[in-house]
Design a protein around this motif. Structure first.
Motif, mmCIF file in Angstrom:
data_model
loop_
_atom_site.group_PDB
_atom_site.id
_atom_site.type_symbol
_atom_site.label_atom_id
_atom_site.label_comp_id
_atom_site.label_asym_id
_atom_site.label_seq_id
_atom_site.Cartn_x
_atom_site.Cartn_y
_atom_site.Cartn_z
ATOM 1 N N GLN A 1 1.002 -0.940 -11.872
ATOM 2 C CA GLN A 1 1.190 -1.716 -10.642
ATOM 3 C C GLN A 1 0.283 -1.277 -9.499
ATOM 4 O O GLN A 1 0.019 -2.051 -8.593
ATOM 5 C CB GLN A 1 2.648 -1.607 -10.164
ATOM 6 N N TRP A 2 -0.169 -0.016 -9.531
ATOM 7 C CA TRP A 2 -0.880 0.570 -8.397
ATOM 8 C C TRP A 2 -2.250 1.084 -8.811
ATOM 9 O O TRP A 2 -2.404 1.644 -9.891
ATOM 10 C CB TRP A 2 -0.061 1.708 -7.792
ATOM 11 N N TYR B 1 -3.152 4.079 -2.269
ATOM 12 C CA TYR B 1 -3.039 3.144 -3.396
ATOM 13 C C TYR B 1 -2.821 1.746 -2.857
ATOM 14 O O TYR B 1 -2.174 1.564 -1.815
ATOM 15 C CB TYR B 1 -1.821 3.493 -4.264
ATOM 16 N N ARG C 1 0.845 -1.192 0.000
ATOM 17 C CA ARG C 1 0.000 0.000 0.000
ATOM 18 C C ARG C 1 0.882 1.244 0.000
ATOM 19 O O ARG C 1 1.963 1.244 0.584
ATOM 20 C CB ARG C 1 -0.859 -0.018 1.268
ATOM 21 N N GLU D 1 -5.395 3.504 -7.281
ATOM 22 C CA GLU D 1 -5.836 4.432 -6.238
ATOM 23 C C GLU D 1 -7.202 3.989 -5.720
ATOM 24 O O GLU D 1 -8.111 3.731 -6.505
ATOM 25 C CB GLU D 1 -5.933 5.850 -6.804
ATOM 26 N N ILE E 1 5.333 6.347 -9.438
ATOM 27 C CA ILE E 1 4.285 5.367 -9.171
ATOM 28 C C ILE E 1 3.842 4.789 -10.507
ATOM 29 O O ILE E 1 3.263 5.501 -11.336
ATOM 30 C CB ILE E 1 3.097 6.006 -8.427
ATOM 31 N N ARG F 1 -1.659 -2.277 -4.371
ATOM 32 C CA ARG F 1 -1.054 -2.956 -5.516
ATOM 33 C C ARG F 1 -2.154 -3.604 -6.336
ATOM 34 O O ARG F 1 -3.071 -4.220 -5.791
ATOM 35 C CB ARG F 1 -0.048 -4.003 -5.009
#
Length: 181
Positions: A151-152, A175, A128, A154, A147, A177
């Motif tokens: 991969q991330w 965020y 996170r 929100e 970022i 993963r």
């Protein structure tokens, strides 16, 4: 039989906690390039009762161990010491110490609080990101890693106007993963 009953290790998340300007700056000359009292209160609420991993320069910018949290300082300086902290010679050693501390505390996460190198080294292992997006573009010499939106994802965003003791407005953004539950 549940995973806990079977003796499976309890999941402890790794969260990166940072205040990041719109241009990626997180620090300048060993300190923060802004004053946001509202963010400091949020930082305390996010990190309380959790082990915190940080580099030596980040610790020195704070100046002391923070109450209610275990401060684990990563440094190659074998002579470095300060009251009420745990010194780790490597990030791997810091993560082992933090996991043990989290298990003893019953904490669900380890907070990684900087600086640049520590964030870069833990980004791939993080579960996170808990960020304060500072609505400013200050000059600085410490940056948060990019970022990768692939991969991330929100999951929360809350805007905050500039308060009486804040240099500017900011937004809290969280965020997780991608692929995580």
């Amino acid at each position: 039989m549940s995973a806990i009953e079977a003796g499976a290790p309890r999941k402890i998340d790794i969260i990166l906690v940072a205040a990041v300007a719109e241009n990626g700056v997180i620090g300048r000359d060993g300190g923060l390039p802004w004053r946001l009292k509202s963010d400091l209160q949020y930082f305390k609420s996010v990190t309380m009762n959790k082990p915190m991993i940080m580099g030596r320069r980040t610790f020195q910018s704070i100046g002391r161990a923070l109450k209610g949290r275990t401060s684990i300082v990563v440094t190659r300086d074998a002579d470095f010491a300060a009251p009420d902290i745990v010194v780790a010679p490597s990030l791997e050693a810091a993560l082992v110490a933090a996991r043990g501390d989290a298990l003893r505390r019953g904490a669900d996460a380890i907070a990684v609080i900087g600086g640049t190198d520590i964030f870069a080294q833990t980004m791939a292992a993080a579960d996170r990101l808990v960020l304060t997006v500072v609505h400013a573009r200050p000059q600085g010499d410490a940056l948060f890693p990019d970022i990768d939106q692939a991969q991330w994802r929100e999951i929360d965003r809350r805007a905050h106007p500039k308060g009486l003791e804040d240099d500017c407005a900011f937004t809290f953004a969280t965020y997780i993963r991608r692929g995580a539950a």
